[in-house]
Design an enzyme around this catalytic site. Structure first.
Site, PDB file in Angstrom:
ATOM      1  N   HIS A 139       0.883  -1.137  -0.135  1.00 46.09           N
ATOM      2  CA  HIS A 139       0.010  -0.059   0.085  1.00 46.09           C
ATOM      3  C   HIS A 139       0.862   1.525  -0.204  1.00 46.09           C
ATOM      4  O   HIS A 139       0.835   2.254  -0.773  1.00 46.09           O
ATOM      5  CB  HIS A 139      -0.871  -0.054   1.280  1.00 46.09           C
ATOM      6  CG  HIS A 139      -1.627   1.191   1.379  1.00 46.09           C
ATOM      7  ND1 HIS A 139      -3.002   1.256   1.044  1.00 46.09           N
ATOM      8  CD2 HIS A 139      -1.169   2.427   1.899  1.00 46.09           C
ATOM      9  CE1 HIS A 139      -3.504   2.526   1.229  1.00 46.09           C
ATOM     10  NE2 HIS A 139      -2.433   3.247   1.756  1.00 46.09           N
ATOM     11  N   GLU A 140       1.825   1.468   0.939  1.00 50.11           N
ATOM     12  CA  GLU A 140       2.709   2.583   1.146  1.00 50.11           C
ATOM     13  C   GLU A 140       3.337   2.733  -0.293  1.00 50.11           C
ATOM     14  O   GLU A 140       3.661   3.825  -0.613  1.00 50.11           O
ATOM     15  CB  GLU A 140       3.444   2.424   2.326  1.00 50.11           C
ATOM     16  CG  GLU A 140       2.397   2.397   3.691  1.00 50.11           C
ATOM     17  CD  GLU A 140       1.621   3.827   3.768  1.00 50.11           C
ATOM     18  OE1 GLU A 140       1.940   4.883   3.146  1.00 50.11           O
ATOM     19  OE2 GLU A 140       0.686   3.498   4.178  1.00 50.11           O
ATOM     20  N   HIS A 169       1.789   4.869  -2.770  1.00 43.59           N
ATOM     21  CA  HIS A 169       1.944   6.184  -2.546  1.00 43.59           C
ATOM     22  C   HIS A 169       3.415   6.557  -3.093  1.00 43.59           C
ATOM     23  O   HIS A 169       3.597   7.736  -3.698  1.00 43.59           O
ATOM     24  CB  HIS A 169       2.051   6.405  -1.027  1.00 43.59           C
ATOM     25  CG  HIS A 169       0.553   6.718  -0.339  1.00 43.59           C
ATOM     26  ND1 HIS A 169      -0.533   7.268  -1.027  1.00 43.59           N
ATOM     27  CD2 HIS A 169       0.044   6.080   0.735  1.00 43.59           C
ATOM     28  CE1 HIS A 169      -1.479   6.903  -0.058  1.00 43.59           C
ATOM     29  NE2 HIS A 169      -1.309   6.498   0.791  1.00 43.59           N
ATOM     30  N   HIS A 171       3.212   6.945  -6.868  1.00 42.99           N
ATOM     31  CA  HIS A 171       2.541   8.256  -7.036  1.00 42.99           C
ATOM     32  C   HIS A 171       3.566   9.430  -7.162  1.00 42.99           C
ATOM     33  O   HIS A 171       3.683  10.249  -8.057  1.00 42.99           O
ATOM     34  CB  HIS A 171       1.478   8.436  -6.155  1.00 42.99           C
ATOM     35  CG  HIS A 171       0.325   9.252  -6.703  1.00 42.99           C
ATOM     36  ND1 HIS A 171      -0.776   9.463  -6.011  1.00 42.99           N
ATOM     37  CD2 HIS A 171       0.333  10.076  -7.923  1.00 42.99           C
ATOM     38  CE1 HIS A 171      -1.411  10.260  -6.665  1.00 42.99           C
ATOM     39  NE2 HIS A 171      -0.850  10.533  -7.949  1.00 42.99           N
TER      40      HIS A 171
END
Length: 717
Positions: free
Chosen positions: A505-506, A509, A512
């Site tokens: 998940h991280e 980020h 991104h």
């Protein structure tokens, strides 16, 4: 979670999240002493921070000099005799404040990941000053008139789409910061915002300090039965650090449910651990946060009213993709009953297991919150013939990261990674990697900080030390932070499945931030609406259980044997397992967050815990075995400022995520062509366009909710 500091510096590419303050702006003065590491841009690759040179005493003078410097720059823009243009007003604002940007991002990141008493004191002192600095810019009447003039003629300026979007963003931010208020109301807003900034800082520090202070301490090893020997040894070491030789201490994490509850066989110990967790911030003493919550709720409501909004949620949500509290309420209301119904079915399954133990020491009781994780694993074992303990030996940290997280990114986007040992770090456990694009050019530097520390905020998050911007010539330096318990020396770091998912998940980020390809720093990386920023990270979770990826990293830490295919199949089959609990605890926290921020000033209650209980009852999610993921008194997302009235964002983003996962499946899965499309249409665009327009550019249509309902087991099937 994407963690951002609570103020705006245009060059730092942070959103205008911060309140203003009481303190007056710092007076003009001498430039920062050249011996201060922040006085000039870091000479390290990609302007990576010189952690080995940065000392606590460098921050305050750098903050003060940075504010002075940016105010001089802003005053020059506002006082210009030239007619306002996009270049001499908007772009000039984007270029301003680069010294302040350097110190602010480094400080805020370290204060979250590696704080100490000195940094906490600086944070308390600087938060209101930085908020005042925000006001000095956004309440500058002359500057506002120049921004407004450019905005009024934006359609005639022949701007490209990103530049026009930037003009509109500045206009919106000035209005929301009070630029249209009377002088008297501006003064009121400054006073409100100054106090809010200080209270948010105090709340965050209270939560961390109490989590460290309120560890569960037990006298005997037997009371921790069920935990691995390595974890019990770590608890003994933690107690010794606290001066409690011969005892055992389990430090608390910030969520309500504590991870050891899944393994502890001693029900009394589980109950004590749950009680300690639930009581945080509400039992009197120096860490009691109830008065902070009441004051914050009132001040935020007063701020919203002053700016013309019915409540703080309406103010906050205006710049999110949800737009209104009504839209958020509708989503949460629609999901609450099916989520709780599912949780009750799960509780009934757990109760059957408990009832089957009658006659044993643990038998003959009704399932409670402190039983859920422990007995859920028993239900999982009965339904799918495996438990979490079978998985952990296959989830060794390096394998998960190098052969899982990085492997998936290489397959999807063609990027590669090379660890480096020469860059300075702020803690010996921090690791750094160069990231190379498919053409061999370096794309970014990635910082990996995965272990728990007493001076580190709880949870997991991504931040950016340097945000990509063509205007400033910056390439990204991004970091991921988790809170994985560090094993005893010589022992492997074995992860739970939830920790594996969080790592993926991280890193979503991080991608991104790494793939950002925008001109203006305001739009760089993950600077998107809160209810959109979680979307790409949630998409990246899909690769954690993608067969090709899972098979590449899920290998036994001792033998390197792959996870048996039968166990792989069971992991896949159990994806919807316990989703009633997961959805209900999340919805409960989201509903509490909304209730606090949909109050008017006169509605703020005198009884904080009573208000929370009534809010849960009114929403139909007051199911005792499933408490909120965060209670009000330790709800940092909501009361430290980052996700106030915005905790719903994870679920809102998941609608987009679930639909995107379906798109990947429809188009062949983990393929470069799919990754390239996702990167080109969405990940590289940051906040440079309307978030939902970016989604439609990627998907070709609006998102459908059916994939989300199916994923969370809310279809009734």
């Amino acid at each position: 979670m994407n963690r951002s500091y609570s103020f705006i510096v245009a060059a730092a590419a942070t959103a205008a999240l911060a309140p203003a303050a009481i303190a007056a702006p710092a007076p003009a003065g001498a430039s920062l002493d050249a011996s201060n590491p922040f006085a000039k841009v870091s000479s390290l690759p990609f302007h990576y921070p010189a952690f080995d040179k940065i000392k606590d005493e460098h921050f305050k003078p750098a903050f003060e000099a940075g504010m002075r410097e940016q105010l001089r720059e802003v005053d020059a823009i506002a006082a210009s005799k030239a007619a306002p243009t996009f270049e001499n007003t908007i772009v000039a604002l984007e270029r301003s404040g680069q010294l302040l940007a350097r110190v602010s991002v480094t400080f805020s990141n370290l204060q979250g990941a590696n704080t100490n008493d000195a940094l906490d004191a600086i944070d308390r002192e600087m938060s209101p000053k930085l908020a005042a600095h925000h006001d000095a810019i956004f309440m500058n009447a002359k500057l506002w008139q120049r921004v407004k003039a450019v905005h009024d003629k934006r359609d005639t300026l022949k701007l490209d789409a990103e530049s026009k979007h930037l003009v509109e963003r500045y206009h919106r931010d000035f209005v929301r910061a009070g630029a249209n208020l009377s002088s008297a109301d501006k003064d009121k807003l400054k006073a409100l915002n100054g106090e809010i900034a200080g209270l948010q800082s105090n709340f965050a520090q209270n939560v961390l300090k109490e989590a460290n202070a309120s560890a569960l301490v037990v006298d005997t090893r037997a009371e921790l039965a069920g935990l691995p020997d390595a974890d019990i040894d770590a608890a003994a070491a933690e107690a010794k650090k606290r001066g409690l030789d011969g005892k055992y201490a389990i430090a608390l994490v910030n969520t309500t449910i504590q991870p050891p509850m899944a393994l502890m066989t001693n029900r009394a110990t589980r109950e004590r651990l749950m009680a300690a967790s639930l009581a945080r911030g509400s039992r009197g003493g120096e860490f009691d946060s109830r008065t902070l919550v009441q004051r914050l709720a009132r001040l935020r409501a007063e701020k919203a009213a002053l700016l013309g909004y019915p409540n703080y949620a309406a103010y906050s949500l205006e710049e999110e993709t949800a737009k209104t509290p009504e839209a958020v309420n509708k989503l949460l209301r629609e999901l609450a009953k099916p989520a709780v119904d599912n949780a009750k079915k799960e509780a009934a399954e757990i109760q059957k297991v408990i009832d089957g133990e009658v006659g044993k020491p643990e038998g003959g009781f009704q399932v409670a919150a402190h039983d859920w994780a422990f007995y859920t694993d028993k239900v999982r074992q009965a339904k799918y013939a495996f438990d979490e303990s079978q998985l952990k030996p296959y989830f060794e940290l390096d394998n998960v990261v190098l052969n899982g997280v990085f492997f998936a990114a290489t397959r999807e986007f063609g990027i590669t990674f090379k660890e480096r040992k020469d860059l300075p770090v702020y803690d010996p456990d921090v690791r750094t990697f160069d990231v190379f694009d498919a053409d061999g050019k370096q794309l970014a530097i990635f910082i990996m900080d995965y272990y728990v520390r007493p001076n580190k905020q709880g949870g997991a998050w991504m931040n950016e030390y340097v945000t990509q911007s063509k205007l400033l010539g910056n390439l990204p330096v991004v970091a991921n932070h988790l809170n994985i318990p560090k094993p005893a020396a010589g022992q492997p770091t074995l992860l739970t499945y939830d920790e594996v998912r969080t790592a993926f998940h991280e890193f979503g980020h991080a991608l991104h931030g790494m793939f950002s390809n925008v001109t203006y720093p305001t739009f760089g990386g993950a600077n998107t609406p809160r209810d959109f920023v979680e979307y790409p990270s949630q998409v990246n979770e899909m690769w954690a259980t993608w067969p090709e990826v899972l098979a590449n990293y899920a290998k036994h830490y001792q033998t390197s044997a792959p996870m048996p295919s039968a166990l792989l199949d069971k992991v896949q089959a159990s994806k919807k397992f316990n989703m009633g609990f997961v959805t209900t605890e999340y919805l409960a926290a989201s509903l509490v967050d909304q209730r606090w921020h949909q109050l008017t000033p006169g509605q703020v209650p005198a009884d904080v815990t009573g208000f929370e209980a009534q809010a849960l009852k009114d929403a139909g999610v007051d199911f005792a075995p499933v408490p909120p993921r965060y209670r009000t008194t330790y709800f940092s997302h909501s009361f430290s400022g980052g996700y106030s009235a915005g905790y719903y964002a994870y679920l809102w983003s998941e609608k987009l995520d679930a639909d995107t996962v379906e798109w990947f499946k429809e188009n062949g899965g983990l393929l470069r062509k799919n990754g390239d499309h996702f990167r080109a249409t969405l990940l590289s665009r940051g906040g440079s366009a309307d978030a939902m327009d970016l989604f439609r550019n990627f998907r070709g249509r609006d998102a459908k909710i059916e994939p989300l309902l199916e994923r969370r087991g809310l279809t009734g099937n």
